[in-house]
Design a protein around this motif. Structure first.
Motif, short mmCIF file in Angstrom:
data_model
loop_
_atom_site.label_atom_id
_atom_site.label_comp_id
_atom_site.label_asym_id
_atom_site.label_seq_id
_atom_site.Cartn_x
_atom_site.Cartn_y
_atom_site.Cartn_z
N VAL A 1 0.84 -1.20 0.00
CA VAL A 1 0.00 0.00 0.00
C VAL A 1 0.88 1.25 0.00
CG1 VAL A 1 -1.64 1.37 1.35
CG2 VAL A 1 -1.97 -1.11 1.12
N TYR A 2 1.86 1.28 0.88
CA TYR A 2 2.73 2.44 0.98
C TYR A 2 3.47 2.69 -0.33
CZ TYR A 2 6.26 5.64 2.80
OH TYR A 2 7.07 6.74 3.01
N ARG A 3 3.94 1.64 -0.96
CA ARG A 3 4.68 1.78 -2.21
C ARG A 3 3.77 2.30 -3.32
NH1 ARG A 3 6.91 -2.79 -2.12
NH2 ARG A 3 5.33 -3.95 -3.29
N GLU A 4 2.56 1.76 -3.41
CA GLU A 4 1.65 2.18 -4.48
C GLU A 4 1.20 3.63 -4.28
OE1 GLU A 4 -2.56 0.85 -6.59
OE2 GLU A 4 -1.39 -0.59 -5.42
N VAL A 5 0.86 3.98 -3.04
CA VAL A 5 0.39 5.35 -2.79
C VAL A 5 1.53 6.35 -2.93
CG1 VAL A 5 -0.67 6.87 -1.07
CG2 VAL A 5 -1.45 4.51 -1.29
N SER A 6 2.75 5.93 -2.60
CA SER A 6 3.90 6.81 -2.82
C SER A 6 4.04 7.15 -4.29
CB SER A 6 5.19 6.13 -2.32
OG SER A 6 5.15 5.96 -0.92
N GLY A 7 3.66 6.21 -5.16
CA GLY A 7 3.67 6.49 -6.59
C GLY A 7 2.71 7.60 -6.96
N TRP A 8 1.55 7.62 -6.29
CA TRP A 8 0.60 8.71 -6.51
C TRP A 8 1.22 10.04 -6.11
CZ3 TRP A 8 -4.63 8.98 -8.08
CH2 TRP A 8 -5.20 7.75 -8.45
N VAL A 9 1.91 10.06 -4.98
CA VAL A 9 2.52 11.31 -4.50
C VAL A 9 3.57 11.80 -5.48
CG1 VAL A 9 3.85 12.37 -2.64
CG2 VAL A 9 2.05 10.71 -2.09
N VAL A 10 4.41 10.90 -5.96
CA VAL A 10 5.43 11.27 -6.94
C VAL A 10 4.77 11.84 -8.20
CG1 VAL A 10 7.26 10.40 -8.44
CG2 VAL A 10 7.14 9.64 -6.06
N GLY A 11 3.71 11.18 -8.65
CA GLY A 11 2.99 11.66 -9.82
C GLY A 11 2.41 13.05 -9.61
N LEU A 12 1.86 13.30 -8.40
CA LEU A 12 1.31 14.61 -8.09
C LEU A 12 2.39 15.68 -8.13
CD1 LEU A 12 -1.14 13.80 -5.17
CD2 LEU A 12 -1.76 14.88 -7.34
N VAL A 13 3.56 15.36 -7.57
CA VAL A 13 4.66 16.32 -7.55
C VAL A 13 5.11 16.64 -8.97
CG1 VAL A 13 7.06 16.68 -6.88
CG2 VAL A 13 5.45 15.66 -5.25
N LEU A 14 5.29 15.61 -9.78
CA LEU A 14 5.73 15.82 -11.17
C LEU A 14 4.69 16.60 -11.96
CD1 LEU A 14 7.32 12.33 -11.97
CD2 LEU A 14 8.49 14.47 -11.39
N PHE A 15 3.42 16.24 -11.76
CA PHE A 15 2.34 16.93 -12.46
C PHE A 15 2.30 18.40 -12.07
CE2 PHE A 15 -2.21 17.99 -13.18
CZ PHE A 15 -2.28 17.65 -14.52
N GLY A 16 2.51 18.66 -10.76
CA GLY A 16 2.50 20.04 -10.28
C GLY A 16 3.65 20.86 -10.79
N LEU A 17 4.79 20.21 -11.06
CA LEU A 17 5.95 20.92 -11.59
C LEU A 17 5.80 21.23 -13.07
CD1 LEU A 17 8.85 18.98 -9.82
CD2 LEU A 17 7.99 21.27 -9.27
#
Length: 277
Positions: A196-212
């Motif tokens: 769960v932590y690994r998959e949700v961390s992927g969401w966070v990384v995606g959000l950061v990249l999308f925001g940049l």
């Protein structure tokens, strides 16, 4: 009748036709709808809550379009079917302008149900439909709704403190749900918690990249929502540690009353002001 392979309702991995439980997370294989009352319980658990949140977002998006002074399509796909700022301000957009200039502190809640375009609401609701049922399963419907509501408020509060002048969107609240899953995965541990932590961390990384990459993204709201979700997840606990209590139900009721009151007031006052009453 022979069983078919299906996706696990908890971890979304494949359960073989001969397996009575998921070999990945241990969840029991749900019975077919005609063999159980699960389809009836759907009206009593968090499924209806998720549908209600999605419906409220869609209703307020349509209302913002109806109140908007301009209609039609834009050449920019990210501005497709976009309501104008006046209608969004009347319906409860938040930021330093609505709060400092007009004293609308309640917009920290209402802004979670407003969107600036068809793609904006589509991506947010698509993410919500994936994340919210997951949080509902691990935390229960009352805690899920509390995290969604207060996580969104926390995200927009951080955004306001950072000086963002005008902002809307369900993404801050969705990030609150993501934060609660980050806490759940890290706290629970084991094979399932780590997954769960690994998959949700992927969401966070995606959000950061999308925001940049994308202009106009409220990264402060996203970050504040995630932090709020982590804190709320820790304070409220999750199902594996303790079931929902009367306190959790009371908090969810308070959030529901506040949300209904704020959105009702925003809609009525916006329509009245728009038509000159």
């Amino acid at each position: 009748m022979t069983q078919r392979a299906m996706l696990c309702p908890r971890c979304r991995r494949l359960i073989g036709s001969s397996e009575s439980s998921c070999s990945w997370c241990g969840a029991s294989r749900p019975a077919a709808w005609w063999q159980s009352t699960a389809w009836i319980r759907g009206a009593l658990d968090g499924d209806w809550m998720v549908r209600t949140i999605v419906t409220a977002n869609i209703i307020f998006y349509i209302l913002s379009l109806l109140l908007s002074a301009r209609h039609g399509f834009s050449a920019n796909p990210f501005s497709l079917l976009s309501p104008d700022k006046t209608s969004l301000l009347l319906l409860g957009a938040t930021g330093t302008v609505p709060i400092d200039r007009f004293g609308r502190l309640w917009t920290l809640l209402s802004a979670n149900y407003l969107h600036g375009g068809i793609l904006h609401i589509f991506f947010n609701l698509m993410a919500m439909r994936q994340i919210a049922p997951w949080v509902n399963h691990e935390y229960g419907p009352n805690r899920m709704f509390t995290i969604y509501t207060l996580g969104g408020v926390c995200g927009f509060l951080v955004s306001y403190l950072a000086g963002v002048p005008f902002t809307i969107g369900a993404s801050a609240a969705v990030c609150g749900l993501i934060g609660s899953l980050l806490y759940f995965g890290k706290s629970r541990g084991g094979a399932y918690g780590t997954a769960v932590y690994r998959e949700v961390s992927g969401w966070v990384v995606g959000l950061v990249l999308f925001g940049l990459v994308m202009p106009g993204i409220n990264n402060w709201g996203h970050g504040g929502g995630i932090i709020g979700g982590i804190i709320l997840g820790r304070l409220l606990g999750y199902e594996d540690r303790r079931g929902e209590t009367a306190i959790h139900r009371f908090l969810a009721l308070l959030c529901a009353v506040a949300t209904a009151g704020v959105l009702g007031w925003a809609a009525v006052s916006a329509i009245a002001l728009w038509f000159g009453y």
